[in-house]
Design an enzyme around this catalytic site. Structure first.
Site, PDB file in Angstrom:
ATOM      1  N   SER A 128       0.824  -1.210   0.000  1.00 53.53           N
ATOM      2  CA  SER A 128       0.000   0.000   0.000  1.00 53.53           C
ATOM      3  C   SER A 128       0.858   1.261   0.000  1.00 53.53           C
ATOM      4  O   SER A 128       1.942   1.282   0.558  1.00 53.53           O
ATOM      5  CB  SER A 128      -0.923   0.027   1.214  1.00 53.53           C
ATOM      6  N   LYS A 183      -4.698  -6.527   3.459  1.00 52.54           N
ATOM      7  CA  LYS A 183      -4.605  -5.412   2.497  1.00 52.54           C
ATOM      8  C   LYS A 183      -6.004  -5.038   1.982  1.00 52.54           C
ATOM      9  O   LYS A 183      -6.334  -3.863   1.803  1.00 52.54           O
ATOM     10  CB  LYS A 183      -3.681  -5.793   1.330  1.00 52.54           C
ATOM     11  N   HIS A 186      -7.734  -3.166   4.629  1.00 51.50           N
ATOM     12  CA  HIS A 186      -7.127  -1.822   4.637  1.00 51.50           C
ATOM     13  C   HIS A 186      -7.825  -0.943   3.589  1.00 51.50           C
ATOM     14  O   HIS A 186      -8.236   0.183   3.864  1.00 51.50           O
ATOM     15  CB  HIS A 186      -5.625  -1.935   4.331  1.00 51.50           C
ATOM     16  N   ASN A 187      -7.975  -1.483   2.395  1.00 51.15           N
ATOM     17  CA  ASN A 187      -8.611  -0.699   1.329  1.00 51.15           C
ATOM     18  C   ASN A 187     -10.079  -0.411   1.657  1.00 51.15           C
ATOM     19  O   ASN A 187     -10.587   0.661   1.341  1.00 51.15           O
ATOM     20  CB  ASN A 187      -8.516  -1.443  -0.012  1.00 51.15           C
ATOM     21  N   GLU A 190     -10.160   2.367   3.975  1.00 49.14           N
ATOM     22  CA  GLU A 190      -9.841   3.560   3.162  1.00 49.14           C
ATOM     23  C   GLU A 190     -11.117   4.098   2.475  1.00 49.14           C
ATOM     24  O   GLU A 190     -11.368   5.304   2.480  1.00 49.14           O
ATOM     25  CB  GLU A 190      -8.779   3.131   2.136  1.00 49.14           C
TER      26      GLU A 190
HETATM   27  P1  NBP Z   1      -1.810  -2.344 -13.529  1.00 47.77           P
HETATM   28  O1  NBP Z   1      -2.756  -2.956 -12.556  1.00 47.77           O
HETATM   29  O2  NBP Z   1      -2.292  -1.285 -14.418  1.00 47.77           O
HETATM   30  O3  NBP Z   1      -1.164  -3.526 -14.421  1.00 47.77           O
HETATM   31  C1  NBP Z   1      -0.236  -3.229 -15.423  1.00 47.77           C
HETATM   32  C2  NBP Z   1       0.775  -4.322 -15.544  1.00 47.77           C
HETATM   33  O4  NBP Z   1       0.129  -5.587 -15.762  1.00 47.77           O
HETATM   34  C3  NBP Z   1       1.681  -4.103 -16.744  1.00 47.77           C
HETATM   35  O5  NBP Z   1       2.962  -4.574 -16.438  1.00 47.77           O
HETATM   36  C4  NBP Z   1       1.006  -4.949 -17.819  1.00 47.77           C
HETATM   37  O6  NBP Z   1       1.873  -5.353 -18.849  1.00 47.77           O
HETATM   38  C5  NBP Z   1       0.604  -6.135 -17.009  1.00 47.77           C
HETATM   39  N1  NBP Z   1      -0.443  -6.965 -17.640  1.00 47.77           N
HETATM   40  C6  NBP Z   1      -1.685  -6.672 -18.009  1.00 47.77           C
HETATM   41 BR1  NBP Z   1      -2.484  -5.026 -17.885  1.00 47.77          BR
HETATM   42  N2  NBP Z   1      -2.343  -7.691 -18.560  1.00 47.77           N
HETATM   43  C7  NBP Z   1      -1.461  -8.692 -18.536  1.00 47.77           C
HETATM   44  C8  NBP Z   1      -1.517 -10.025 -18.969  1.00 47.77           C
HETATM   45  N3  NBP Z   1      -2.619 -10.519 -19.492  1.00 47.77           N
HETATM   46  N4  NBP Z   1      -0.438 -10.796 -18.814  1.00 47.77           N
HETATM   47  C9  NBP Z   1       0.668 -10.296 -18.281  1.00 47.77           C
HETATM   48  N5  NBP Z   1       0.798  -9.026 -17.840  1.00 47.77           N
HETATM   49  C10 NBP Z   1      -0.258  -8.233 -17.959  1.00 47.77           C
HETATM   50  O7  NBP Z   1      -0.486  -1.813 -12.754  1.00 47.77           O
HETATM   51  P2  NBP Z   1      -0.299  -1.048 -11.390  1.00 47.77           P
HETATM   52  O8  NBP Z   1      -1.256   0.089 -11.255  1.00 47.77           O
HETATM   53  O9  NBP Z   1       1.156  -0.807 -11.278  1.00 47.77           O
HETATM   54  O10 NBP Z   1      -0.726  -2.141 -10.306  1.00 47.77           O
HETATM   55  C11 NBP Z   1      -0.079  -3.385 -10.176  1.00 47.77           C
HETATM   56  C12 NBP Z   1      -0.776  -4.143  -9.064  1.00 47.77           C
HETATM   57  O11 NBP Z   1      -0.651  -3.402  -7.842  1.00 47.77           O
HETATM   58  C13 NBP Z   1      -2.273  -4.331  -9.284  1.00 47.77           C
HETATM   59  O12 NBP Z   1      -2.680  -5.535  -8.701  1.00 47.77           O
HETATM   60  C14 NBP Z   1      -2.889  -3.181  -8.524  1.00 47.77           C
HETATM   61  O13 NBP Z   1      -4.215  -3.414  -8.126  1.00 47.77           O
HETATM   62  C15 NBP Z   1      -1.952  -3.098  -7.316  1.00 47.77           C
HETATM   63  N6  NBP Z   1      -1.877  -1.788  -6.660  1.00 47.77           N
HETATM   64  C16 NBP Z   1      -1.911  -0.645  -7.385  1.00 47.77           C
HETATM   65  C17 NBP Z   1      -1.811   0.585  -6.730  1.00 47.77           C
HETATM   66  C18 NBP Z   1      -1.793   1.875  -7.500  1.00 47.77           C
HETATM   67  O14 NBP Z   1      -1.790   2.933  -6.856  1.00 47.77           O
HETATM   68  N7  NBP Z   1      -1.747   1.853  -8.826  1.00 47.77           N
HETATM   69  C19 NBP Z   1      -1.658   0.616  -5.330  1.00 47.77           C
HETATM   70  C20 NBP Z   1      -1.594  -0.583  -4.621  1.00 47.77           C
HETATM   71  C21 NBP Z   1      -1.696  -1.783  -5.301  1.00 47.77           C
HETATM   72  P3  NBP Z   1       1.980  -4.484 -20.219  1.00 47.77           P
HETATM   73  O15 NBP Z   1       2.869  -3.344 -19.901  1.00 47.77           O
HETATM   74  O16 NBP Z   1       2.538  -5.423 -21.174  1.00 47.77           O
HETATM   75  O17 NBP Z   1       0.576  -4.040 -20.555  1.00 47.77           O
END
Ligand code: NBP
Length: 467
Positions: A128, A183, A186-187, A190
């Site tokens: 988080s 987690k 937590h959300n 939030e």
């Molecule tokens: P995203 O949730 O937007 O995912 C993007 C990533 O997933 C990219 O590397 C993308 O590859 C890959 N991907 C996808 Br889309 N489809 C895929 C598939 N079919 N096979 C393999 N790879 C695939 O990224 P994020 O916002 O960085 O979040 C990552 C994780 O962390 C998620 O579970 C999210 O819920 C969690 N999270 C996010 C936040 C936040 O603030 N964003 C906070 C806390 C937790 P590509 O580049 O090739 O499309």
């Protein structure tokens, strides 16, 4: 070339920032992304002796020291399974996969079992703090076997945020899905806190007709007292931002349709399935869903007139009362979330230390707040108690609940919807009432369905021939 300590797959917001955090802490890391251009661009910008990229998955796996440790930070759901399927044939027994995404804990449980059969360790680790947290120190909630946790604890301890005493915001949460579960809750919390903040904003806007920067100032002041928290801090910043395209403040141009990615809904669904009351989170989810009905709301708004503002409390007094009401509402929301964790832990056989959970939420995460330091200390000696039972908390509730009662009545009589604040109050009223009205529910159920009831004066199950 020297092999990397750890690998990371998924270079979107979270993965890219977490990889940089790990490298900044001088652990050599290899990164990989499904779309290679992202890896190339990322390495061109941030690559160094500690941060290296691979274009092929097999080369990525080969670049890691054994036993390998691989963090997955890809979109939650089937992309996680897709990567696990691609990775497992390339791994050896004893290697470890860490899913750092917002996965559903039930998926984590399934994945743990499936990988265990192949001799591969699995950790479901809640991360988080968003983009900033991932880079500078997130709050980390790892779940899985203790053996798996020990393989990465050194790195996790180094990259995590710091609590109020300067210790890392990471602790071993419990077996299989425990980390992702915590987690998720937590959300959920939030969602509840954000909804209460939005309700407070709405009263200032619609009853007191205050402008965004005036409300920003009030939140800034709230953030100097017992409500001090990241969400209150950023509320004042969001409200104070001028628009870059038009005259005035950005907030007044943001469409009032709230998005959601599902963790709040999962928390609410899980609470319903386990028969644990979690009304604040659930109402917050409903509020986001209702906000999405913009067109219907627009039509209905034309039919019904707004309530006329009456008996206005002087603004200064109102600000102070609302501050207390928000505090009581937040404690109620925490009480519900913690109670859910307690019940789930008992059902799943997890030994979750709520004092430790509060401690690791003191820094890095979105709900970080002074209240969490208070809860950290409060739970140290009261693990199995309901939050409202703990002396320090009950003292605070006794002082602030009258204000929550007053604010709820006031807001509702002035036509402001306050679902999260009012349900936080209702939860408190019901949980602290020995004699509820459920006796009538039981009577009615027995009347129409012969469902039977228990009596207060003797044991057993009874049915009355009502007709
Ligand atoms: P995203 O949730 O937007 O995912 C993007 C990533 O997933 C990219 O590397 C993308 O590859 C890959 N991907 C996808 Br889309 N489809 C895929 C598939 N079919 N096979 C393999 N790879 C695939 O990224 P994020 O916002 O960085 O979040 C990552 C994780 O962390 C998620 O579970 C999210 O819920 C969690 N999270 C996010 C936040 C936040 O603030 N964003 C906070 C806390 C937790 P590509 O580049 O090739 O499309």
């Amino acid at each position: 070339m020297q092999k990397s300590e750890i690998g990371l797959i998924g270079l979107a917001t979270m993965g890219a920032n977490l990889a940089r955090n790990i490298a900044n802490n001088k652990f050599k890391i290899s990164v990989f992304n499904r779309t290679t251009e992202k890896t190339t661009k990322f390495i061109a910008e941030y690559g160094n002796e500690y941060l290296v990229g691979q274009e092929e998955l097999k080369d990525f796996v080969k670049s890691l020291k054994a036993p390998r440790k691989i963090i997955l930070l890809v979109k939650a759901g089937w992309p996680v399974d897709a990567f696990i399927d691609k990775l497992t044939p390339l791994l050896d027994k004893g290697d470890l996969i860490i899913d750092g995404g917002n996965s559903n804990y039930k998926d984590t449980q399934k994945r743990t079992t499936a990988l265990k059969e192949k001799g591969i360790e699995f950790l479901g680790c809640g991360v988080s703090g968003g983009e900033e947290g991932a880079l500078n120190g997130p709050s980390l909630m790892p779940g899985g076997s203790k053996k798996a946790y020990n393989k990465v604890s050194k790195i996790l301890n180094k990259i995590a945020a710091k609590d109020f005493n300067g210790n890392p915001c990471v602790t071993y949460i419990g077996n299989n899905g425990a980390g992702h579960y915590v987690k998720t809750v937590h959300n959920g919390i939030e969602y509840g806190v954000m909804q209460m903040i939005a309700e407070a904003y709405e009263i200032f806007r619609s009853v007191y007709k205050l402008k965004a920067p005036e409300i920003a100032k009030i939140f800034k002041n709230y953030n100097r007292g017992k409500l001090k928290s990241y969400l209150f801090e950023i509320t004042s910043e969001v409200l104070d931002r001028k628009d870059q395209y038009k005259k005035g403040y950005l907030i007044d141009y943001i469409l009032d349709k709230a998005g959601q990615k599902g963790t709040g809904r999962w928390t609410a669904i899980d609470a319903l399935e386990r028969a644990v009351a979690l009304p604040t989170v659930t109402e917050a989810v409903f509020a986001r869903i209702t906000s999405g009905e913009k067109d219907t709301r627009k039509r209905l708004n034309k039919i019904y007139s707004k309530a006329k503002v009456k008996n206005k409390i002087p603004l200064n007094k109102f600000i102070s009362k609302l501050g207390d009401a928000l505090y009581a509402g937040m404690l109620s929301s925490y009480a519900q979330g913690y109670h859910l964790i307690q019940k789930t832990a008992a059902e799943e056989g997890w030994e979750i230390d709520l004092s430790e959970v509060s401690r690791i939420w003191e820094g890095g995460c979105i709900i970080r707040a002074d209240i969490l330091n208070f809860l950290h200390k409060a739970y140290a000696k009261n693990q199995n108690k309901h939050l409202f039972e703990i002396k320090d908390i009950s003292n605070g509730m006794i002082k602030t609940i009258p204000k929550l009662r007053e604010i709820c009545g006031y807001a509702q009589s002035n036509g402001v919807a306050i679902p999260a604040l009012s349900t936080s109050l209702a939860y408190f009223e019901m949980m602290t009432n020995e004699n509820s009205s459920a006796n009538l529910i039981q009577g009615l159920r027995d009347y129409f369905g012969a469902h039977t009831y228990e009596r207060t004066d003797k044991k057993g199950s009874y049915h009355t021939e009502w007709n």
